[in-house]
Design a protein around this motif. Structure first.
Motif, short mmCIF file in Angstrom:
data_model
loop_
_atom_site.label_atom_id
_atom_site.label_comp_id
_atom_site.label_asym_id
_atom_site.label_seq_id
_atom_site.Cartn_x
_atom_site.Cartn_y
_atom_site.Cartn_z
N VAL B 76 -33.06 -43.26 8.70
CA VAL B 76 -34.27 -42.44 8.86
C VAL B 76 -34.72 -41.96 7.48
CG1 VAL B 76 -35.26 -40.35 9.87
CG2 VAL B 76 -33.56 -41.65 11.16
N VAL B 77 -36.00 -42.12 7.20
CA VAL B 77 -36.60 -41.54 6.00
C VAL B 77 -37.62 -40.52 6.48
CG1 VAL B 77 -37.93 -42.00 3.90
CG2 VAL B 77 -36.36 -43.74 4.79
N ALA B 78 -37.38 -39.24 6.20
CA ALA B 78 -38.26 -38.18 6.69
C ALA B 78 -38.93 -37.48 5.51
CB ALA B 78 -37.47 -37.18 7.53
N VAL B 79 -40.25 -37.47 5.49
CA VAL B 79 -40.96 -36.95 4.33
C VAL B 79 -41.61 -35.60 4.66
CG1 VAL B 79 -42.66 -37.48 2.54
CG2 VAL B 79 -41.45 -39.34 3.69
N ASP B 80 -41.44 -34.65 3.75
CA ASP B 80 -42.10 -33.34 3.86
C ASP B 80 -42.83 -33.06 2.55
OD1 ASP B 80 -41.77 -32.13 6.39
OD2 ASP B 80 -39.66 -31.73 5.99
N PRO B 81 -43.84 -32.18 2.61
CA PRO B 81 -44.65 -31.98 1.40
C PRO B 81 -43.97 -31.15 0.31
CG PRO B 81 -45.51 -30.68 3.23
CD PRO B 81 -44.37 -31.48 3.78
N THR B 82 -44.28 -31.50 -0.93
CA THR B 82 -43.88 -30.71 -2.09
C THR B 82 -44.93 -29.62 -2.32
OG1 THR B 82 -42.73 -32.53 -3.16
CG2 THR B 82 -43.60 -30.83 -4.61
N SER B 83 -44.47 -28.42 -2.67
CA SER B 83 -45.42 -27.34 -2.97
C SER B 83 -46.19 -27.69 -4.24
CB SER B 83 -44.66 -26.03 -3.19
OG SER B 83 -45.45 -25.15 -3.96
N PRO B 84 -47.53 -27.64 -4.18
CA PRO B 84 -48.30 -27.95 -5.37
C PRO B 84 -48.16 -26.87 -6.45
CG PRO B 84 -49.75 -27.23 -3.61
CD PRO B 84 -48.37 -27.32 -3.03
N PHE B 85 -47.61 -25.73 -6.09
CA PHE B 85 -47.51 -24.63 -7.06
C PHE B 85 -46.19 -24.65 -7.80
CE2 PHE B 85 -50.41 -23.24 -3.71
CZ PHE B 85 -51.57 -23.16 -4.47
N SER B 86 -45.09 -24.76 -7.06
CA SER B 86 -43.78 -24.67 -7.72
C SER B 86 -43.16 -26.04 -7.97
CB SER B 86 -42.82 -23.85 -6.87
OG SER B 86 -42.44 -24.58 -5.71
N GLY B 87 -43.64 -27.08 -7.28
CA GLY B 87 -42.97 -28.38 -7.37
C GLY B 87 -41.74 -28.46 -6.49
N GLY B 88 -41.40 -27.35 -5.83
CA GLY B 88 -40.27 -27.34 -4.91
C GLY B 88 -40.71 -27.76 -3.51
N ALA B 89 -39.75 -27.84 -2.60
CA ALA B 89 -40.08 -28.25 -1.24
C ALA B 89 -39.02 -27.73 -0.28
CB ALA B 89 -40.14 -29.77 -1.15
N ILE B 90 -39.44 -27.48 0.95
CA ILE B 90 -38.47 -27.22 2.02
C ILE B 90 -38.54 -28.40 2.97
CG2 ILE B 90 -37.83 -25.75 3.98
CD1 ILE B 90 -38.68 -23.35 2.34
N LEU B 91 -37.41 -29.10 3.09
CA LEU B 91 -37.36 -30.31 3.89
C LEU B 91 -36.63 -29.95 5.19
CD1 LEU B 91 -36.17 -32.52 0.90
CD2 LEU B 91 -38.52 -32.10 1.61
N GLY B 92 -37.38 -29.84 6.28
CA GLY B 92 -36.80 -29.28 7.50
C GLY B 92 -36.69 -30.26 8.66
N ASP B 93 -36.87 -31.54 8.39
CA ASP B 93 -36.89 -32.50 9.50
C ASP B 93 -35.54 -32.64 10.19
OD1 ASP B 93 -39.63 -33.20 9.45
OD2 ASP B 93 -39.27 -34.42 7.68
N ARG B 94 -34.46 -32.36 9.43
CA ARG B 94 -33.13 -32.52 10.04
C ARG B 94 -32.86 -31.51 11.14
NH1 ARG B 94 -29.77 -35.75 6.25
NH2 ARG B 94 -28.11 -35.62 7.76
N ILE B 95 -33.61 -30.39 11.14
CA ILE B 95 -33.40 -29.36 12.17
C ILE B 95 -33.50 -29.97 13.56
CG2 ILE B 95 -34.29 -27.18 13.16
CD1 ILE B 95 -35.35 -26.51 10.34
N ARG B 96 -34.44 -30.90 13.74
CA ARG B 96 -34.66 -31.51 15.05
C ARG B 96 -33.92 -32.83 15.22
NH1 ARG B 96 -36.61 -27.18 16.57
NH2 ARG B 96 -38.54 -26.41 15.65
N MET B 97 -33.17 -33.22 14.20
CA MET B 97 -32.47 -34.52 14.30
C MET B 97 -30.98 -34.30 14.39
SD MET B 97 -34.62 -36.78 11.59
CE MET B 97 -36.41 -36.73 11.55
N ARG B 98 -30.56 -33.60 15.42
CA ARG B 98 -29.17 -33.18 15.50
C ARG B 98 -28.23 -34.25 16.03
NH1 ARG B 98 -28.10 -27.81 15.34
NH2 ARG B 98 -25.94 -28.48 15.22
#
Lengths: 135, 321
Positions: B76-98
């Motif tokens: 599985v490749v799950a993509v979430d957005p990078t913050s345009p301000f900090s360059g950081g990201a919160i990748l939360g797709d695994r929460i539902r992929m238990r």
């Protein structure tokens, strides 16, 4: 040119009923430019170690409120070692009595942060203690 | 390269490390991609896209579970957005992929977009190839929450599943012009909610308007309740039918050739452009050309054409015997 980003797994082992603290820390890391993999509540040590391997994180930040930290932290560390991922920096946050801190550090936690910990301090500590990893 | 051998051998840490090197555009990434390429082309790719909050990750979790039941190994490749301000990201797709979280036949990797538009990360295609080379039979690719413009998934996924839910309202109107067009399968998730049948009818009517010849693929509209695992087996069956259709109609091969053609063309442009820029900067031609443009004595296009002509002249002189 290399564009390395620091990746952090924020995980909640055990039976905690909420994850406000974990989310606040996740957000602080994001705002500092780190990539945060957040896995939600009720993770087993095996799930956490496996996620750390698959996501190739530099840091595993464990948030524990239940009081079971003395069991859970060594368990996560052991699972990580068993998978060969012993270069992951382990941090622990949550409700941790002062007298338990030495035992957690002994078990492999590089830093322990209680409820009063300052977010900037957590981020700073994380970035200052990353372990370089080879391919 | 030891890393490649370990990856081909199915070592999960090697695979994870290879993905990181690729994402970071490490100097080793080019050699890595070259070494694994002969071992790719075997996996079946499935794309999952749709607006934020429709249940993409939950659907992916259910599809992983069903694929595992047939013994296939799933990446599985799950993509979430990078913050345009900090360059950081919160990748939360695994929460539902238990369910796949501690299954050795499943490998889930979260990627941040790192500034790339189009709903995916810059390196999605390369990451899919690494999973393919590591022996995963099915690779599911989940985009960021997408609407009109995020259609890039169709480049990497042989079958694209677009998920909607009842109650999106006018948003469906907007989506009709965007991601609806790339759907091979349409899913109405949260179908236990009011308005599901209405949405199904609306989507079917929209597809009817755009229907091609009798022989072409007609995207089915399927209802699911992913949190209860309802309807997902039909989605997987439709994906299988779509694959067989592509294979038997010759479209699968044509599609592959088109994508590889586009990839090589893009890389030629990229590499030629970089070579020209490197030369122009090191030869000092860059600064003088740019100052002409800044003074508005030369327009940008003429300045670029001048640089390229000089670069090509140099290349020709060098290649003479």
């Amino acid at each position: 040119m290399s564009h390395a980003k620091v990746r952090v797994l924020v995980a909640k082992p055990g039976l905690d009923s909420h994850d406000r603290g974990a989310k606040v820390v996740a957000r602080a890391y994001r705002d500092a430019g780190l990539e945060v993999v957040y896995t939600g509540l009720h993770q087993t040590p095996e799930e956490i170690a496996e996620a750390a391997v698959q996501e190739d994180v530099d840091v595993a930040a464990l948030s524990i409120l239940s009081g079971a930290h003395l069991t859970l932290v060594p368990e996560v560390v052991n699972r990580l070692r068993a998978k060969g991922a012993d270069d992951v920096l382990i941090l622990v946050g949550g409700i941790i009595p002062d007298e338990d801190v030495p035992a957690l550090k002994e078990a492999g936690a590089a830093g322990v942060f209680g409820p009063g910990a300052n977010l900037d301090e957590i981020v700073e500590f994380t970035l200052a203690n990353l372990r370089r990893r080879g391919a | 390269m030891d890393l490649v051998d370990r990856l081909l051998d199915g070592d999960r840490r090697a695979l994870a490390r290879a993905i990181t090197l690729t994402e970071n555009e490490d100097p080793l990434a080019g050699d890595l991609a070259a070494a694994v390429f002969p071992h790719t082309g075997r996996a079946r790719t499935l794309g999952v896209t749709g607006p934020p909050g429709v249940g993409k990750s939950t659907v992916v979790d259910g599809l992983v579970h069903l694929e595992r039941a047939t013994g296939r190994r799933v990446g599985v490749v799950a993509v979430d957005p990078t913050s345009p301000f900090s360059g950081g990201a919160i990748l939360g797709d695994r929460i539902r992929m238990r369910r796949g979280a501690s299954d050795p036949g499943v490998f889930i990797r979260s990627l941040a977009t790192r500034g790339h538009l189009g709903g995916l990360s810059w390196h999605t295609g390369s990451v899919v190839r690494l999973l393919d080379a590591a022996g995963f039979d099915t690779i599911l690719i989940e985009t960021v929450g997408a609407g009109q413009a995020e259609v890039e998934i169709m480049r990497y996924a042989v079958t694209t599943i677009v998920i909607l839910v009842p109650g999106l309202g006018d948003e469906v109107q907007a989506i009709k012009a965007g991601i609806l067009e790339i759907a091979d399968i349409l899913v109405v998730n949260k179908a236990d909610r009011e308005g599901a049948d209405g949405l199904v009818r609306e989507l079917e009517a929209t597809l009817e308007l755009g229907a091609g010849s009798a022989a072409s693929w007609k995207p089915p509209v399927l209802k699911t309740v992913a949190t209860a695992d309802r309807g997902l087996d039909a989605v997987l069956a439709a994906a299988h039918d779509h694959y067989l259709y592509l294979e038997s109609s010759g479209s699968l091969q044509a599609r592959l050739e088109r994508e590889l053609n586009a990839e090589v063309r893009g890389l030629v442009r990229d590499l030629a452009g970089r070579a020209a820029l490197d030369w122009a900067r090191s030869a000092g031609a860059w600064d003088s050309a740019l100052s002409e443009v800044l003074a508005r004595r030369t327009d940008p296009r003429s300045a670029a054409a001048g640089l390229v002509t000089r670069f090509l002249g140099r290349v020709q002189r060098k290649s003479r015997p």
